[in-house]
Design a protein around this motif. Structure first.
Motif, short mmCIF file in Angstrom:
data_model
loop_
_atom_site.label_atom_id
_atom_site.label_comp_id
_atom_site.label_asym_id
_atom_site.label_seq_id
_atom_site.Cartn_x
_atom_site.Cartn_y
_atom_site.Cartn_z
N GLN A 148 0.82 -1.20 0.00
CA GLN A 148 0.00 0.00 0.00
C GLN A 148 0.87 1.26 0.00
N TRP A 149 1.95 1.24 0.78
CA TRP A 149 2.86 2.39 0.80
C TRP A 149 3.46 2.62 -0.59
N GLN A 206 1.48 4.33 -3.31
CA GLN A 206 1.32 5.78 -3.21
C GLN A 206 2.31 6.52 -4.12
N GLY A 237 -1.60 5.36 4.54
CA GLY A 237 -2.90 6.00 4.69
C GLY A 237 -4.06 5.08 4.38
N THR A 273 -8.15 4.54 2.88
CA THR A 273 -9.25 4.99 2.04
C THR A 273 -10.55 4.58 2.73
N TYR A 324 -5.41 10.63 8.50
CA TYR A 324 -4.88 9.42 7.85
C TYR A 324 -5.48 9.18 6.47
N ARG A 337 -5.82 8.65 2.84
CA ARG A 337 -4.82 8.21 1.86
C ARG A 337 -4.63 9.20 0.72
N LYS A 394 -0.90 10.88 0.15
CA LYS A 394 -0.16 10.55 -1.07
C LYS A 394 0.82 11.67 -1.44
#
Length: 384
Positions: free
Chosen positions: A15-16, A19, A182, A184, A362, A364, A368
């Motif tokens: 996930q990181w 971004q 982050g 969603t 937080y 996302r 980003k």
């Protein structure tokens, strides 16, 4: 800019990384464990995998399963040394920065290579790797050597920045960011308090996680309190499943178990959180728990342990959740559960507070650009 990332195959890491898609950087991932095939969800990243085995000989998987001692002996001769492979990788890629995620598994195995170069080194602290490193058996001198080499630090909580300084870090702190880059928030999946009927439990029982204490707490509750709820335990270790099978009380409840070693889509977990009246997680060590952030984002009332006083950075006890003072005290946990289930007004207020808080801090979509700016800042420093 060429960024060489070092990490285990992990949902939060993926996930990181995502971004940074379309950010203009060339991203490389050195899979420090060399586990599994190419990861499709980050297929835009150059993935360095398949480096560990010299030969994938016939019946290797069978020997690994049926003769672990023999397999371990054979692997001494069949596995490449991570230090040599990583050194070769660095020499071939010539990255502008190296960014490692988590110290024990990703950072320490490459520190000897990093000590012999001057490439800017970024370290993201995850979970227990700063708070609990001595209990995990890590050598304090080696940890200090590692932190002395780190040029840029990112943590998932304020506590770990302070611990890093105590243990030798004296370079630039880039800030506190969630380890997954982050969240969603799908507001369509957030149910009202009146429509929630699930008690959701994180099932880690691994020496650090204390899920069985939560089960012991559930056993203390009266049928009148607990019988109207479905109990779902996710990421459950086998010892948790075994405990439930042996418990007469728990066998009478509506319990669903998702094993830790089985795949469960993160979207399903989030959906369950959006329908859960409580989310309960307890451990004796952690950073800022991603599961806690996710549960809060979906409006589930958190009952959470507070190792190293991290959880209190975002939970005010008796306002937007309950903090477990002693993870080994199942009576305390039972008391929190009973109070939370009996106070609908508290849960309604907590849901409003938590969903808004996570969306503000937080989100996302907002983070980003902040994450991209982190790398821009490092790139600017390099050029200067």
């Amino acid at each position: 800019m060429k960024i060489l990332m070092v990490a285990i195959p992990n949902h939060h890491f993926f996930q990181w990384v995502n971004q940074l898609k379309d950010s203009g950087h060339d991203i490389f991932w050195f899979d420090i464990t060399d586990g599994g095939p190419q990861v499709e969800r980050i297929n835009w990243v150059t993935q360095i995998k398949g480096w560990k085995l010299k030969q994938d000989y016939p019946f290797r998987s069978t020997i690994k399963k049926q003769g672990p001692r023999l397999y371990k002996f054979l692997q001494k001769f069949n596995e490449r040394d991570v230090t040599q492979v990583f050194k070769k990788t660095v020499n071939e890629i010539k990255p502008d920065i190296v960014h490692c995620f988590e110290m024990e598994l990703s950072g320490l195995p490459i520190i000897d290579v990093m000590d012999k170069n001057d490439i800017p080194f970024v370290y993201s602290s995850w979970g227990s790797d700063m708070f609990f490193f001595e209990e995990l058996g890590l050598n304090k001198i080696k940890v200090q050597q590692f932190l002395n080499r780190v040029n840029y630090l990112i943590t998932d909580c304020k506590r770990d920045y302070e611990l890093a300084k105590v243990n030798g870090f004296n370079s630039e702190f880039l800030g506190v960011f969630p380890g997954n880059g982050g969240l969603t928030i799908d507001v369509s999946k957030i149910k009202s308090v009146s429509d929630r009927n699930i008690i959701l439990v994180k099932g880690y029982e691994d020496g650090v996680g204390k899920a069985i204490k939560i089960l012991e707490a559930l056993e203390l509750l009266s049928d009148e309190i607990i019988n109207n709820y479905q109990i779902i335990i996710y990421s459950a270790d086998q010892s948790v499943s075994n405990y439930i099978k042996k418990s007469r009380k728990l066998n009478e409840l509506h319990i669903t178990i998702y094993p830790r070693n089985g795949f469960i889509d993160n979207q399903l977990i989030l959906e369950l959180m959006g329908k859960s009246v409580l989310h309960i997680a307890s451990s004796i060590s952690d950073g800022m728990p991603n599961a806690l952030l996710e549960a809060m984002s979906m409006g589930s009332f958190p009952i959470q342990s507070n190792p190293g006083r991290v959880s209190e950075e975002i939970i005010t006890h008796n306002k937007n959740g309950f903090l477990i003072n002693n993870p080994s005290d199942h009576q305390e946990i039972a008391s929190h559960i009973e109070k939370a289930l009996g106070n609908k007004v508290l849960r309604e207020e907590a849901q409003k507070i938590n969903v808004n808080f996570i969306n503000k801090h937080y989100n996302r979509a907002v983070l980003k650009f902040e994450l991209i700016d982190l790398y821009k800042k490092i790139n600017k420093a390099i050029k200067n």
